[in-house]
Design an enzyme around this catalytic site. Structure first.
Site, PDB file in Angstrom:
ATOM      1  N   HIS A   1      -1.537 -10.106 -31.677  1.00 36.00           N
ATOM      2  CA  HIS A   1      -0.220 -10.648 -32.035  1.00 36.00           C
ATOM      3  C   HIS A   1       0.142 -10.237 -33.450  1.00 36.00           C
ATOM      4  CE1 HIS A   1       0.005 -14.245 -29.041  1.00 36.00           C
ATOM      5  NE2 HIS A   1      -0.430 -13.141 -28.470  1.00 36.00           N
TER       6      HIS A   1
ATOM      7  N   TYR B   1       5.276 -22.663 -32.745  1.00 34.70           N
ATOM      8  CA  TYR B   1       4.952 -23.956 -33.359  1.00 34.70           C
ATOM      9  C   TYR B   1       6.265 -24.718 -33.510  1.00 34.70           C
ATOM     10  CZ  TYR B   1       0.359 -22.095 -34.795  1.00 34.70           C
ATOM     11  OH  TYR B   1      -0.916 -21.563 -34.821  1.00 34.70           O
TER      12      TYR B   1
ATOM     13  N   PRO C   1      -6.090 -28.379 -36.491  1.00 31.86           N
ATOM     14  CA  PRO C   1      -5.948 -27.067 -35.845  1.00 31.86           C
ATOM     15  C   PRO C   1      -4.620 -26.350 -36.103  1.00 31.86           C
ATOM     16  CG  PRO C   1      -5.774 -28.832 -34.224  1.00 31.86           C
ATOM     17  CD  PRO C   1      -6.144 -29.482 -35.511  1.00 31.86           C
TER      18      PRO C   1
ATOM     19  N   LYS D   1      -7.590 -22.300 -38.200  1.00 31.80           N
ATOM     20  CA  LYS D   1      -8.613 -21.807 -39.130  1.00 31.80           C
ATOM     21  C   LYS D   1     -10.054 -22.185 -38.786  1.00 31.80           C
ATOM     22  CE  LYS D   1      -6.275 -19.469 -42.029  1.00 31.80           C
ATOM     23  NZ  LYS D   1      -5.886 -18.645 -40.900  1.00 31.80           N
TER      24      LYS D   1
ATOM     25  N   TYR E   1      -2.128 -17.230 -42.665  1.00 33.57           N
ATOM     26  CA  TYR E   1      -2.382 -17.280 -41.219  1.00 33.57           C
ATOM     27  C   TYR E   1      -3.322 -16.153 -40.786  1.00 33.57           C
ATOM     28  CZ  TYR E   1      -1.416 -18.563 -36.374  1.00 33.57           C
ATOM     29  OH  TYR E   1      -1.546 -19.006 -35.086  1.00 33.57           O
TER      30      TYR E   1
HETATM   31  C1  PHB Z   1      -4.890 -22.342 -29.184  1.00 37.27           C
HETATM   32  O1  PHB Z   1      -4.434 -21.379 -28.551  1.00 37.27           O
HETATM   33  O2  PHB Z   1      -5.722 -23.108 -28.689  1.00 37.27           O
HETATM   34  C2  PHB Z   1      -4.414 -22.603 -30.566  1.00 37.27           C
HETATM   35  C3  PHB Z   1      -3.556 -21.694 -31.165  1.00 37.27           C
HETATM   36  C4  PHB Z   1      -3.097 -21.928 -32.456  1.00 37.27           C
HETATM   37  C5  PHB Z   1      -3.471 -23.077 -33.115  1.00 37.27           C
HETATM   38  C6  PHB Z   1      -4.338 -23.984 -32.518  1.00 37.27           C
HETATM   39  C7  PHB Z   1      -4.808 -23.752 -31.230  1.00 37.27           C
HETATM   40  O3  PHB Z   1      -2.985 -23.311 -34.369  1.00 37.27           O
END
Ligand code: PHB
Ligand code: APR
Length: 392
Positions: free
Chosen positions: A72, A201, A293, A297, A385
């Site tokens: 990505h 997000y 999460p 990280k 990120y």
């Molecule tokens: C996930 O795909 O489980 C995932 C992706 C991004 C995050 C947390 C979990 O910030």
């Protein structure tokens, strides 16, 4: 049994450390409480940052992740019914991420371990560490019904947040820093093709939501919920309806539905212990620190820790040089605190806090508008990120 490094825990931290040491010819034993199936099937996060990918490549275990992982170059922030793209690659000098489940990393590492022939003691009970403040520490456990003692030079505590290693450090020898959030994430895996290429997000008045994926056929989704949320109260219909509301956009984008094959609640916490070492016991990964999460990280920090620890142990054994071992905690904590800040910040910017006020809601909106419209603002997200380069 005698070894050079005894490793407690076969999560990403313990397994990768064992592999890196093996490749350098350093003898090690990994002791794990659960069975192989549990380790390989436990669904966790799935974003690998550039430095993690590089480390797995250098360790010779990156082949499947390049074949099956989803690269990505951006992520999206959704608020006020609009998605705003952050171009990770363009804003970070070409660094990027790969979406590849943590349990897939664990499978690759277990396969490498088995191929190496070095011991990985699954289903070990009563694991305990001893004499860590001497030069002859040991680990004891019961394996295959037999009481077992592993005498060693060093112990790596890679046994996660609830493990026994950090707990074995005497009170007063480490300081802990903690923040518990007033919400959790309800996460699902659905057999549905992801309806977008990149993660989304979302900040919504009903609470945070996240759109992610595991493959071209599996979508991963999360909803902000109460910390003590009762999963039984969430029928599949209720989950989909809530996801559709929080992820709704004016351009008509929507998530694809499909059978839900896994559901769980993830608590949200920030935690750090300092130092990450006591005597000959070195803590790595979740045993030393936890991040919420939102910044993706957790596993990346675990990998960065064991990268530093393996280099320190290699210097110690190759040239009797203890400098890196002495600096281990300091080296890791610099990166850990950067990730702690970033994860806390992303969490604060994207979630609904139960004690929020109309003023705070407006401030949060303004921050989102700023980070998605200003290049400087977007760059702060992108650089963190994809992960900062290793300080070596
Ligand atoms: C996930 O795909 O489980 C995932 C992706 C991004 C995050 C947390 C979990 O910030
Ligand atoms: N004895 C032996 N093994 C133990 C013990 C014990 N007493 N306690 C825990 N373990 C094992 C667990 O069963 C688990 O397999 O230690 C392992 C710890 O693995 P993780 O929790 O995955 O921790 P870590 O390797 O540090 O990886 C961090 O996991 O929680 C996620 O977001 C986090 O992605 C990050 C990653």
């Amino acid at each position: 049994m005698r070894t050079q490094v005894a490793i407690v825990g076969a999560g990403p931290a313990g397994l990768l450390l064992g592999h890196l040491l093996h490749r350098a010819g350093i003898d090690n034993v990994v002791v794990e409480r659960h069975d192989r199936r549990y380790a390989e099937e436990r669904i966790r996060a799935g974003v690998l940052e550039q430095g993690t990918i590089d480390t797995l490549d250098e360790a010779g275990v990156g082949e499947r992740l390049h074949r099956e992982g989803l690269p990505h170059a951006g992520i999206e922030l959704l608020f006020d019914r609009h998605r705003h793209r952050i171009d990770l690659a363009a804003l970070s000098g070409g660094r990027a991420i790969v979406v590849y489940g943590q349990h897939e990393v664990v499978k690759d590492l277990i396969a490498a371990r088995v191929a190496s022939g070095r011991p990985l003691l699954f289903e070990s009970s009563d694991v305990a560490v001893h004499d860590v403040d001497t030069d002859h520490p040991s680990v004891t456990c019961v394996h295959d019904g037999e009481p077992t003692t592993i005498d060693c030079d060093y112990i790596a505590g890679c046994d996660g947040f609830h493990g026994i290693c950090r707990a074995a450090v005497p009170d007063g020898a480490i300081r802990t820093f903690d923040r518990v959030y007033p919400f959790a994430w309800l996460g699902i895996l659905a057999e549905a093709a992801p309806s977008a290429h990149e993660l989304v997000y979302a900040n919504h008045e009903r609470g945070f939501a996240l759109f992610s994926m595991r493959s071209e056929k599996i979508t991963r989704l999360y909803l902000q919920c109460a910390p003590d949320e009762d999963l039984a109260a969430w029928s599949d219909d209720r989950i989909w309806s809530e996801l559709h509301r929080r992820l709704e956009t004016d351009d008509g984008w929507t998530v694809n539905e499909g059978p839900i094959v896994q559901k769980g609640v993830t608590p949200m916490r920030s935690f750090v212990c300092e130092p990450m070492q006591y005597g000959r016991l070195y803590l790595a990964g979740d045993s030393a620190h936890i991040v919420p999460p939102t910044g993706a990280k957790g596993m990346n920090l675990a990998v960065a820790d064991v990268r530093a620890l393996s280099k320190a142990l290699i210097a110690r054994y190759a040239s009797n040089d203890d400098t890196r071992l002495a600096a281990y905690s300091q080296t890791c904590l610099k990166r850990v605190w950067r990730a702690e800040h970033y994860s806390w910040w992303m969490t604060s910017m994207l979630h609904r806090f139960p004690d929020s006020t109309p003023f705070m809601d407006r401030v949060q909106r303004s921050e989102l508008a700023y980070v998605t419209s200003s290049e400087a603002g977007s760059r702060v997200i992108a650089e963190n990120y994809v992960g900062l380069p290793f300080d070596e």
